[in-house]
Motif scaffolding. Sequence first.
Motif, PDB file in Angstrom:
ATOM      1  N   LYS A  59       1.067  -1.043  -0.001  1.00 22.85           N
ATOM      2  CA  LYS A  59      -0.142  -0.139   0.204  1.00 22.85           C
ATOM      3  C   LYS A  59       0.811   1.259  -0.131  1.00 22.85           C
ATOM      4  CE  LYS A  59      -4.067  -2.010   0.775  1.00 22.85           C
ATOM      5  NZ  LYS A  59      -4.864  -2.266  -0.263  1.00 22.85           N
ATOM      6  N   PRO A  60       1.652   1.431  -1.015  1.00 23.26           N
ATOM      7  CA  PRO A  60       2.430   2.592  -1.071  1.00 23.26           C
ATOM      8  C   PRO A  60       1.955   3.806  -0.912  1.00 23.26           C
ATOM      9  CG  PRO A  60       2.399   1.561  -3.182  1.00 23.26           C
ATOM     10  CD  PRO A  60       1.714   0.723  -2.343  1.00 23.26           C
ATOM     11  N   LYS A  61       0.697   4.167  -1.406  1.00 20.48           N
ATOM     12  CA  LYS A  61       0.099   5.671  -1.264  1.00 20.48           C
ATOM     13  C   LYS A  61      -0.279   5.492   0.216  1.00 20.48           C
ATOM     14  CE  LYS A  61      -0.075   6.773  -5.589  1.00 20.48           C
ATOM     15  NZ  LYS A  61       0.154   8.142  -6.362  1.00 20.48           N
ATOM     16  N   ALA A  62      -0.866   4.601   0.852  1.00 24.72           N
ATOM     17  CA  ALA A  62      -1.292   4.759   2.134  1.00 24.72           C
ATOM     18  C   ALA A  62      -0.001   5.250   2.981  1.00 24.72           C
ATOM     19  CB  ALA A  62      -2.061   3.502   2.753  1.00 24.72           C
ATOM     20  N   GLY A  63       0.870   4.495   2.723  1.00 14.46           N
ATOM     21  CA  GLY A  63       2.151   4.561   3.561  1.00 14.46           C
ATOM     22  C   GLY A  63       2.734   6.051   3.233  1.00 14.46           C
ATOM     23  N   ALA A  64       2.865   6.390   1.997  1.00 14.13           N
ATOM     24  CA  ALA A  64       3.219   7.930   1.767  1.00 14.13           C
ATOM     25  C   ALA A  64       2.475   8.899   2.179  1.00 14.13           C
ATOM     26  CB  ALA A  64       3.371   7.981   0.336  1.00 14.13           C
ATOM     27  N   ALA A  65       1.126   8.670   2.506  1.00 12.44           N
ATOM     28  CA  ALA A  65       0.224   9.495   3.118  1.00 12.44           C
ATOM     29  C   ALA A  65       0.421   9.724   4.505  1.00 12.44           C
ATOM     30  CB  ALA A  65      -1.256   9.126   2.774  1.00 12.44           C
ATOM     31  N   LEU A  66       0.643   8.697   5.308  1.00 12.96           N
ATOM     32  CA  LEU A  66       0.866   8.614   6.716  1.00 12.96           C
ATOM     33  C   LEU A  66       2.130   9.200   7.169  1.00 12.96           C
ATOM     34  CD1 LEU A  66      -0.693   5.104   7.632  1.00 12.96           C
ATOM     35  CD2 LEU A  66      -1.776   7.349   8.141  1.00 12.96           C
ATOM     36  N   ALA A  67       3.207   8.856   6.343  1.00 16.78           N
ATOM     37  CA  ALA A  67       4.608   9.337   6.200  1.00 16.78           C
ATOM     38  C   ALA A  67       4.451  10.949   6.118  1.00 16.78           C
ATOM     39  CB  ALA A  67       5.516   8.959   5.017  1.00 16.78           C
ATOM     40  N   LEU A  68       3.779  11.363   5.069  1.00 13.67           N
ATOM     41  CA  LEU A  68       3.438  12.745   4.904  1.00 13.67           C
ATOM     42  C   LEU A  68       2.983  13.659   6.062  1.00 13.67           C
ATOM     43  CD1 LEU A  68       3.831  15.325   3.011  1.00 13.67           C
ATOM     44  CD2 LEU A  68       1.405  14.657   2.090  1.00 13.67           C
TER      45      LEU A  68
END
Length: 156
Positions: A59-68
């Motif tokens: 889930k790269p987009k979900a991980g990137a959103a949380l990391a953001l």
Amino acid sequence: MIRLRSLLLALASVCLGLVAVALYLQHVKGLLPCPLCVIQRYLFLAVAVCCAIGAWAGKPKAGAALALIGALGGLGVVGKHLWVLAHPGLSCGIDPMETALNKIPSATLLPWLFKADGLCEDARDTLLGLSIPQWSALSFVLITLSLIYLLARRQR
């Protein structure tokens, strides 16, 4: 074309490397971390964990959103740190924030990583012309821009 997973793992590695540099500066060079420095460590680690989980869970987009979210929090904290440095005489040193920060479980279990002992206004030592908080700010800006890029690009 570079895959999202590879970019997330690279960002996680960068964040872990930045925490490793902070530990080197603390334990080898004797620079004590202030409460704002420790909070930045937490946020770098949060970004790393979110990126790694997003990469490995598929889930790269979900991980990137949380990391953001973590990276934006880091920008806020480092902004406060730079503000304290720009206004001599103001300190976030021994205050309720430091006391509370040093009593949370992670600080009591891993004091070598999360214990705040320094004063925020003492972070004036430079490395290649920038203070440590300035390097942290630059890092958070680059990480934030990278995460925005990851979220904005189309997945293939």
